[in-house]
Write an enzyme that holds these catalytic residues in place. Structure first.
Site, PDB file in Angstrom:
ATOM      1  N   HIS A   1       0.816  -1.222   0.000  1.00  0.00           N
ATOM      2  CA  HIS A   1       0.000   0.000   0.000  1.00  0.00           C
ATOM      3  C   HIS A   1       0.851   1.274   0.000  1.00  0.00           C
ATOM      4  CE1 HIS A   1      -3.704  -2.191   0.375  1.00  0.00           C
ATOM      5  NE2 HIS A   1      -3.343  -2.761   1.502  1.00  0.00           N
TER       6      HIS A   1
ATOM      7  N   ASP B   1      -2.850 -10.460  -3.000  1.00  0.00           N
ATOM      8  CA  ASP B   1      -3.415 -10.093  -1.700  1.00  0.00           C
ATOM      9  C   ASP B   1      -4.898  -9.777  -1.884  1.00  0.00           C
ATOM     10  OD1 ASP B   1      -2.221  -8.893   1.145  1.00  0.00           O
ATOM     11  OD2 ASP B   1      -4.064  -7.905   0.502  1.00  0.00           O
TER      12      ASP B   1
ATOM     13  N   HIS C   1      -6.482  -7.339  -0.664  1.00  0.00           N
ATOM     14  CA  HIS C   1      -6.656  -5.891  -0.805  1.00  0.00           C
ATOM     15  C   HIS C   1      -5.938  -5.407  -2.063  1.00  0.00           C
ATOM     16  CE1 HIS C   1      -6.974  -6.867   3.510  1.00  0.00           C
ATOM     17  NE2 HIS C   1      -7.833  -5.863   3.579  1.00  0.00           N
TER      18      HIS C   1
ATOM     19  N   ASP D   1      -4.692 -13.270   2.612  1.00  0.00           N
ATOM     20  CA  ASP D   1      -5.937 -12.925   3.291  1.00  0.00           C
ATOM     21  C   ASP D   1      -7.176 -13.195   2.444  1.00  0.00           C
ATOM     22  OD1 ASP D   1      -4.976 -10.964   1.639  1.00  0.00           O
ATOM     23  OD2 ASP D   1      -5.086  -9.348   3.102  1.00  0.00           O
TER      24      ASP D   1
END
Length: 439
Positions: A112, A151, A153, A240
């Site tokens: 991020h 991931d 996200h 995740d």
């Protein structure tokens, strides 16, 4: 004695001295259970599986990728230097042919973190994959890189760093941004005017299972990689998507992750998220390691796994197939899209609003890139935060043409240091990083 078909390197760095707080899901136990599982399974007794020791990145490595405000030391702890250095060590081992592939199981994570860094967002301060890639480009002349972010996200930081780079293919598979942080990563977000179609976002509906993930990897990602022909493939390996993860809403499994890795065939994998610390991560990581090593992973299964309970619905299947078709269409039209974005323009400008959720900082960027058919284009970012820090960041890309070098240098020279906390020049062709401004 068991033997890996593919010589594979591993680095573990749990970062005992770094945590957002003691009960936060991003904590050292994320890796400790995996280490225990690896020991119990006798992983390090397998010929061809090699454990490497961590190293630190240098400040120079950070400056090839980021503009840290006000400087690198304010944004990174020792754990960040070691986490990024461990990814770099695995990258070096692959390039030096000590191993054929490698997995950096490290934290803190990084995907991020964007090019300009005012603080931490999504548990990330600096982008460890990007720093590794830019070091490999500097030291080994690697040019074409594919990053596949798995991931849950959206990898918005990595997307930002490579938004204008036609030599980097960035593909992110993630839970639909309308339902999960950071709320971005849609197919129409496809890269800047010099690299349209080289950023590919694949938002998947909640409760997508192995069937959906593997459909996308086999029928969308793999054919695109085969056509792009990168020098290296890097997997931002977030875990995740697992059906037991407490922060997300997907139905992926340890077997599914191992199959994904076998199809993807990454040269380097770097751990990102994954917060089902005891019930998923040890099994997911073990499956990924065996798949990278070309070994049998068919017996890997997490406790309580029941494929019928997490099977995706027909509606999810149809949504996954539609998004795959959309992304393939963007990829096939990438050259046409790039020409259309460039037409009649000398520069393109955009405004970016960025929220650092971990540190509670708001940033506004005014970005300007030179439209260029010969390189990624000189880039100018005027960035201000609500903490009162205003900086000007000028980036001259690694393979910049003469005109973009000239314009980048001109932007830096003409900037009035009295108007900014710092003025930065990241001059990649000369591996140069300059600053001017208040002491």
């Amino acid at each position: 004695m068991l033997k890996a078909r593919r010589k594979t390197g591993l680095i573990f760095f749990p970062a005992f001295d770094w945590a957002i707080d003691p009960t936060h899901p991003e904590r050292e136990e994320r890796l400790l259970y995996t280490q225990d599982q690896a020991m119990e399974e006798g992983l390090f007794d397998i010929e061809g599986l090699i454990e490497f020791k961590s190293q630190l990145v240098l400040e120079k490595d950070v400056q090839r990728t980021h503009f840290c405000v006000p400087d690198v030391s304010a944004m990174m702890t020792e754990s960040h230097f070691i986490s990024a250095g461990s990814a770099k060590r695995i990258g070096i081992a692959v390039m030096e042919k000590e191993i054929e592939s490698g997995f950096a199981l490290v934290r803190p994570p990084g995907h991020h973190a964007k090019r300009v860094v005012h603080g931490a967002r999504g548990f990330c301060n600096v982008n460890i994959e990007a720093m590794m890639i830019e070091y490999l480009r500097f030291a080994y002349g690697v040019r074409k890189v594919a990053i596949v972010d798995t991931d849950c996200h959206h990898g918005d930081g990595t997307q930002d760093i490579y938004w204008h780079d036609p030599d980097t293919l960035f593909i992110s598979l993630h839970q639909d941004g309308r339902t999960l942080y950071p709320g971005t990563g849609f197919p129409e977000d496809m890269g800047g005017p010099n690299a349209a179609g080289r950023t590919l976002n694949i938002p998947l509906p909640p409760r997508t299972s192995a069937e959906g993930f593997l459909h996308i990897i086999k029928n969308v990602v793999r054919p695109i990689l085969d056509e792009f022909q990168p020098d290296i493939v890097v997997n931002s390996a977030g875990q995740d998507n697992h059906y037991t993860d407490p922060l997300t809403d997907m139905n992926f499994s340890a077997q599914g992750y191992a199959q994904l890795t076998e199809i993807l065939r990454p040269d380097i994998a770097v751990l990102e998220g994954g917060y089902s610390i005891e019930g998923a991560l040890p099994y997911v990581n073990l499956g990924i390691i065996l798949a990278m090593a070309g070994m049998d992973y068919s017996k890997i299964s997490e406790p309580g796994f029941d494929p019928d309970k997490i099977r995706q619905t027909e509606q999810v299947t149809r949504q996954v197939e539609r998004i795959g078709e959309t992304v393939l269409k963007i990829w096939k039209q990438r050259d046409e899209l790039t020409e259309k974005r460039r037409a009649g323009k000398a520069f393109e400008e955009r405004t970016n609003q960025i929220y650092y959720d971990t540190d509670g900082i708001y940033e506004t960027q005014q970005e300007k890139v030179r439209i260029c058919s010969d390189c990624a284009g000189a880039l100018r970012i005027d960035s201000s935060s609500d903490r009162g820090a205003r900086i000007l960041a000028v980036h001259i890309p690694l393979h910049a043409c003469e005109k973009c070098r000239e314009i980048g240098r001109q932007w830096y020279d003409e900037a009035d240091p009295r108007s900014y906390l710092r003025v930065f020049l990241q001059n990649r062709p000369d591996d140069e990083y300059l600053t001017k401004g208040l002491p």
